[in-house]
Motif scaffolding. Structure first.
Motif: not given
Lengths: 112, 113
Positions: A6-10, A15-24, A84-89, A105-112
């Motif tokens: 998965q990418i990215p790792q982190y 807050e309010g922005e979009d997020f994408t994680t990719y799994c191969n 917030v959390g880690t997303y796994f495929c 996994g991709t670990r997502l953190t949100i900046i308020p």
């Protein structure tokens, strides 16, 4: 053996922005599942995709399965602090047993 | 319906000792999978049990063994503990051949010193 990357790792987003994680996957998958693991918690099942090219939505989350059934993506629109959390495929090989192989996994953190 | 229950929640063992971890499946689930999750890593598949027999195994040595009981609960046994065995051990239950996700327990945090 089967590998799922998965990418990215982190990913840190405002807050309010979009997020994408990719799994191969290194091999073709019969299906792909997505899980969310909150800090200090355990993986919680989000969704499963089975068909080539399938797209599913859950409120602000959009999941996609690639045409070749070797890749997938998770997109979150307008992130919130609760995301917030880690997303796994996790994928199951067409040729293997019942083994479900988790991605890195991709670990997502949100900046308020 | 009850979820997946694991015990104990935390455990500290000395290198060379043996440990048994326990898991109760979610009601209606007949398959149990065990995973090892090191800090900051994804869960690594150890093995799966169905109908009281091992049904698939990951890249773990024979000192990792398991059992499944008629009520579908399960045990994970690890002999000759090594420092690298320190991790979160997750149990997940499911229904074989049904197309839905795993239900995970909260895990057992094992520390080997």
């Amino acid at each position: 053996g089967q590998q799922v990357m998965q990418i990215p790792q982190y990913q840190h987003v405002q807050e309010g922005e979009d997020f994408t994680t990719y799994c191969n996957s290194s091999t073709t998958l019969s299906n792909i599942q997505w899980y969310k693991q909150r800090p200090g918690g355990h993986p919680v099942f989000l969704i499963q995709l089975v068909k080539s090219g399938e797209v599913k939505k859950q409120k602000r989350l959009t999941f996609q399965f690639g045409e070749a059934k070797k890749n997938s993506s998770l997109h979150i629109t307008a992130t919130q602090t609760t995301d917030v959390g880690t997303y796994f495929c996790a994928g199951r090989s067409n040729f293997g047993n019942q083994k479900l192989t988790f991605g890195t996994g991709t670990r997502l953190t949100i900046i308020p | 319906e009850t979820g997946v229950t694991q015990s104990p929640t935390h455990l500290i063992k000395t290198r060379g000792q043996q440990v048994t971890l326990r898991c109760s499946s979610q009601s209606g689930h007949n398959t149990v999978s065990w995973y090892q999750q090191a800090l900051g890593q994804g869960p690594q598949f150890i093995f799966q049990y169905y109908r009281e027999e091992e049904n698939g195994r990951g890249n773990f040595p024979p000192r990792f063994s398991g059992l499944q009981f008629p009520n579908y609960s399960s045990e994970l046994n690890v002999n000759a503990l090594e420092l690298d065995d320190s991790a979160l051990y997750l149990c997940a239950s499911s229904v074989r051949d049904r197309e839905f996700g795993y239900t995970f327990g909260s895990g057992t945090r094992l520390t080997v010193v």
